[in-house]
Scaffold this motif. Structure first.
Motif, PDB file in Angstrom:
ATOM      1  N   ALA A  35      -1.673  -5.073  -1.454  1.00  0.00           N
ATOM      2  CA  ALA A  35      -3.137  -5.038  -1.367  1.00  0.00           C
ATOM      3  C   ALA A  35      -3.720  -6.446  -1.333  1.00  0.00           C
ATOM      4  O   ALA A  35      -4.653  -6.739  -0.571  1.00  0.00           O
ATOM      5  CB  ALA A  35      -3.702  -4.260  -2.550  1.00  0.00           C
ATOM      6  N   GLU A  36      -3.165  -7.320  -2.161  1.00  0.00           N
ATOM      7  CA  GLU A  36      -3.660  -8.696  -2.210  1.00  0.00           C
ATOM      8  C   GLU A  36      -3.384  -9.421  -0.895  1.00  0.00           C
ATOM      9  O   GLU A  36      -4.249 -10.133  -0.350  1.00  0.00           O
ATOM     10  CB  GLU A  36      -3.010  -9.436  -3.381  1.00  0.00           C
ATOM     11  N   LYS A  37      -2.177  -9.224  -0.359  1.00  0.00           N
ATOM     12  CA  LYS A  37      -1.814  -9.868   0.909  1.00  0.00           C
ATOM     13  C   LYS A  37      -2.687  -9.380   2.062  1.00  0.00           C
ATOM     14  O   LYS A  37      -3.029 -10.137   2.965  1.00  0.00           O
ATOM     15  CB  LYS A  37      -0.340  -9.588   1.237  1.00  0.00           C
ATOM     16  N   ALA A  38      -3.068  -8.099   2.005  1.00  0.00           N
ATOM     17  CA  ALA A  38      -3.861  -7.529   3.097  1.00  0.00           C
ATOM     18  C   ALA A  38      -5.323  -7.964   3.054  1.00  0.00           C
ATOM     19  O   ALA A  38      -6.037  -7.860   4.047  1.00  0.00           O
ATOM     20  CB  ALA A  38      -3.780  -6.004   3.053  1.00  0.00           C
ATOM     21  N   GLY A  39      -5.782  -8.447   1.871  1.00  0.00           N
ATOM     22  CA  GLY A  39      -7.155  -8.936   1.782  1.00  0.00           C
ATOM     23  C   GLY A  39      -8.090  -8.138   0.902  1.00  0.00           C
ATOM     24  O   GLY A  39      -9.276  -8.479   0.788  1.00  0.00           O
ATOM     25  N   ASP A  47       4.005   1.412  -0.142  1.00  0.00           N
ATOM     26  CA  ASP A  47       5.437   1.405  -0.444  1.00  0.00           C
ATOM     27  C   ASP A  47       5.952   2.839  -0.606  1.00  0.00           C
ATOM     28  O   ASP A  47       5.193   3.815  -0.544  1.00  0.00           O
ATOM     29  CB  ASP A  47       5.742   0.543  -1.670  1.00  0.00           C
ATOM     30  N   THR A  48       7.258   2.950  -0.800  1.00  0.00           N
ATOM     31  CA  THR A  48       7.891   4.278  -0.848  1.00  0.00           C
ATOM     32  C   THR A  48       7.497   5.070  -2.099  1.00  0.00           C
ATOM     33  O   THR A  48       7.740   6.272  -2.181  1.00  0.00           O
ATOM     34  CB  THR A  48       9.420   4.144  -0.807  1.00  0.00           C
ATOM     35  N   ALA A  49       6.890   4.386  -3.085  1.00  0.00           N
ATOM     36  CA  ALA A  49       6.420   5.078  -4.287  1.00  0.00           C
ATOM     37  C   ALA A  49       4.982   5.568  -4.125  1.00  0.00           C
ATOM     38  O   ALA A  49       4.436   6.215  -5.026  1.00  0.00           O
ATOM     39  CB  ALA A  49       6.524   4.159  -5.493  1.00  0.00           C
ATOM     40  N   GLY A  50       4.374   5.241  -2.992  1.00  0.00           N
ATOM     41  CA  GLY A  50       3.003   5.663  -2.757  1.00  0.00           C
ATOM     42  C   GLY A  50       1.973   4.771  -3.405  1.00  0.00           C
ATOM     43  O   GLY A  50       0.890   5.225  -3.776  1.00  0.00           O
ATOM     44  N   THR A  51       2.279   3.465  -3.530  1.00  0.00           N
ATOM     45  CA  THR A  51       1.339   2.513  -4.128  1.00  0.00           C
ATOM     46  C   THR A  51       1.156   1.314  -3.200  1.00  0.00           C
ATOM     47  O   THR A  51       2.010   1.034  -2.345  1.00  0.00           O
ATOM     48  CB  THR A  51       1.828   2.021  -5.505  1.00  0.00           C
ATOM     49  N   PHE A  69       1.200   8.688   2.838  1.00  0.00           N
ATOM     50  CA  PHE A  69       1.574   7.547   3.681  1.00  0.00           C
ATOM     51  C   PHE A  69       2.683   6.695   3.078  1.00  0.00           C
ATOM     52  O   PHE A  69       2.752   5.492   3.318  1.00  0.00           O
ATOM     53  CB  PHE A  69       0.333   6.673   3.942  1.00  0.00           C
ATOM     54  N   LYS A  70       3.551   7.315   2.291  1.00  0.00           N
ATOM     55  CA  LYS A  70       4.642   6.566   1.673  1.00  0.00           C
ATOM     56  C   LYS A  70       5.493   5.898   2.749  1.00  0.00           C
ATOM     57  O   LYS A  70       5.969   6.553   3.679  1.00  0.00           O
ATOM     58  CB  LYS A  70       5.508   7.491   0.819  1.00  0.00           C
ATOM     59  N   GLY A  71       5.693   4.580   2.612  1.00  0.00           N
ATOM     60  CA  GLY A  71       6.504   3.826   3.566  1.00  0.00           C
ATOM     61  C   GLY A  71       5.813   3.528   4.873  1.00  0.00           C
ATOM     62  O   GLY A  71       6.452   3.057   5.821  1.00  0.00           O
ATOM     63  N   LYS A  72       4.505   3.793   4.955  1.00  0.00           N
ATOM     64  CA  LYS A  72       3.746   3.562   6.194  1.00  0.00           C
ATOM     65  C   LYS A  72       2.470   2.777   5.875  1.00  0.00           C
ATOM     66  O   LYS A  72       2.023   2.753   4.725  1.00  0.00           O
ATOM     67  CB  LYS A  72       3.357   4.901   6.837  1.00  0.00           C
ATOM     68  N   PRO A  73       1.857   2.178   6.880  1.00  0.00           N
ATOM     69  CA  PRO A  73       0.574   1.508   6.647  1.00  0.00           C
ATOM     70  C   PRO A  73      -0.567   2.527   6.617  1.00  0.00           C
ATOM     71  O   PRO A  73      -0.508   3.570   7.266  1.00  0.00           O
ATOM     72  CB  PRO A  73       0.433   0.557   7.837  1.00  0.00           C
ATOM     73  N   ALA A  74      -1.601   2.229   5.828  1.00  0.00           N
ATOM     74  CA  ALA A  74      -2.792   3.070   5.769  1.00  0.00           C
ATOM     75  C   ALA A  74      -4.020   2.178   5.929  1.00  0.00           C
ATOM     76  O   ALA A  74      -4.023   1.018   5.491  1.00  0.00           O
ATOM     77  CB  ALA A  74      -2.853   3.822   4.450  1.00  0.00           C
TER      78      ALA A  74
END
Length: 440
Positions: free
Chosen positions: A232-236, A287-291, A264-269
């Motif tokens: 989340a931080e990296k995305a802005g 991420d794969t944990a859904g966070t 959206f686990k493991g995918k961009p949202a």
């Protein structure tokens, strides 16, 4: 380490309660001039003991079998099954030589102490820590799980009353008065009041799936971000952003965001957020944990603490003890009437260590849990099962009505039946505990 902490708390808590329970029998017996031959924490089965010493005419010690404790009262048919002593002429210092009312007090001594200890613990906890709770009036609504949704609850409902009585504290919604079933919840939904019935057998499902699948312990909070890290931080994304939508699906609460992320686990949202007067869009890998690396503003949940004076705390402690006692009674009745399955209702040492004490040593929780168990032990010991205090009490009441005691042979057989029942119950709850621990 958490497992050791659980075990240590359970061992300490139960040891305190067993010693005090047996002390109740001991002091009552001594008060009436009855000889007490042994006072043991745990059982010295087959004569094996970890520690012992003799003072006066009583032997004190610790046995190797951690299934409670006992006092051996002279002239009484008990767990020692000392039939040789009972075959001898009755002595004036023996239990059997005393009037029935004195023997009744001796048998109730342990239960009375357990109740007094429970009240004392709740009293002191209330005086020391007060009552801290989330006011129900301040929450935005509930977040029901699978069980809650099955009975008709919806995310955002606000429960305003239980059985017609106004809800003051949010945690009342997951209290025994609700979970024991046959309860009516009055909710506000879209400005309208609705009544939803909680079925009698709700505890069966809660036992399987957990309390969070009924009503989450966490009330709903908004989708405002309180902290950012990782993806989340990296995305802005930034602290203070309010999430409005995830992949064009509108969200209002933090729980909505978490539900969307699971898809959206493991995918961009794509996150639509408001920042001041701006509306911004960000693509964030899930991420794969859904966070994605965000925390929500739990400070929205206002807590209140009510402090009590020393004497003001006493009726609060008594009321807490009574609630525990009566809830145990209601639970047993539900089992006997088939509303709740026995394997869902009864817990043994493993479950008590896991769910009552927990894996972190917090003194407030330790003492509250010990007070809870003290009252529960008092209730269980009053059950009219031979070998328990309640069984002896029933036989003494029958004796007082008939005017003569039950025969020794009958008492010996009743004691054996009681032992078999208790041993079977112990095997059942321990096996049930292990099954639950493995399955969860």
């Amino acid at each position: 380490m958490s497992g050791l902490i659980m075990a240590a708390q359970l061992l300490l808590g139960l040891s305190i309660l067993v010693i005090l329970h047996e002390l109740g029998h001991f002091l009552a017996a001594r008060a009436f001039g009855i000889k007490v031959e042994k006072f043991y924490l745990f059982f010295d089965a087959w004569g094996v003991k970890l520690f012992s010493f003799k003072r006066g005419d009583c032997e004190y010690g610790i046995g190797w079998l951690p299934l409670g404790g006992y006092v051996k009262i002279a002239g009484m048919i008990d767990e020692s099954m000392d039939t040789e002593q009972m075959a001898q002429p009755a002595q004036p210092w023996e239990f059997r030589s005393k009037p029935a009312w004195q023997r009744l007090i001796v048998m109730l001594g342990g239960v009375i102490v357990n109740i007094a200890v429970g009240i004392l613990i709740f009293w002191i906890i209330t005086f020391t820590y007060g009552e801290t709770f989330i006011p129900n009036s301040s929450v935005q609504g509930i977040n029901p799980g699978i069980i809650g949704k099955e009975i008709g609850l919806k995310k955002g409902d606000k429960v305003v009353a239980v059985n017609g009585k106004k809800v003051i504290q949010f945690d009342e919604l997951i209290s025994p008065k609700v979970l024991l079933g046959n309860t009516t919840l009055t909710i506000m939904r879209g400005g309208k009041a609705l009544d939803i019935k909680v079925p009698d057998n709700i505890l069966n499902k809660v036992s399987d799936l957990g309390i969070e699948e009924f009503i989450s312990r966490m009330p709903l909070i908004s989708s405002s971000i309180d902290s950012v890290y990782s993806n989340a931080e990296k995305a802005g994304l930034k602290k203070g952003d309010r999430i409005l939508a995830v992949n064009n699906n509108p969200v209002k609460y933090s729980a909505d965001v978490k539900d969307e992320l699971k898809k959206f686990k493991g995918k961009p949202a794509v996150f639509m957020v408001s920042r001041g007067t701006e509306r911004l869009s960000y693509s964030v890998p899930v991420d794969t944990a859904g966070t994605i690396g965000i925390g929500f503003n739990v400070n929205e949940l206002k807590q209140e603490t009510v402090n009590f004076g020393f004497f003001e705390s006493f009726p609060v402690g008594v009321n807490q003890a009574w609630k525990v006692f009566s809830d145990n009674g209601k639970g047993i009745w539900k089992v006997l009437t088939g509303k709740i399955k026995a394997n869902k209702a009864f817990s043994g040492p493993v479950e008590i260590a896991r769910k009552v004490y927990g894996g972190v040593w917090i003194w407030e929780r330790f003492w509250f849990s010990t007070g809870f168990i003290s009252i529960a032990l008092a209730f269980m010991n009053l059950l009219p099962i031979p070998a328990l205090d309640g069984g002896h009490v029933v036989f003494l009441i029958i004796e007082m009505i008939k005017g003569k005691p039950m025969g020794d042979k009958f008492m010996e057989r009743a004691q054996i039946v009681g032992f078999v029942l208790l041993l079977s119950l112990m095997v059942f709850v321990l096996g049930n505990d292990i099954f639950k621990a493995v399955m969860h």
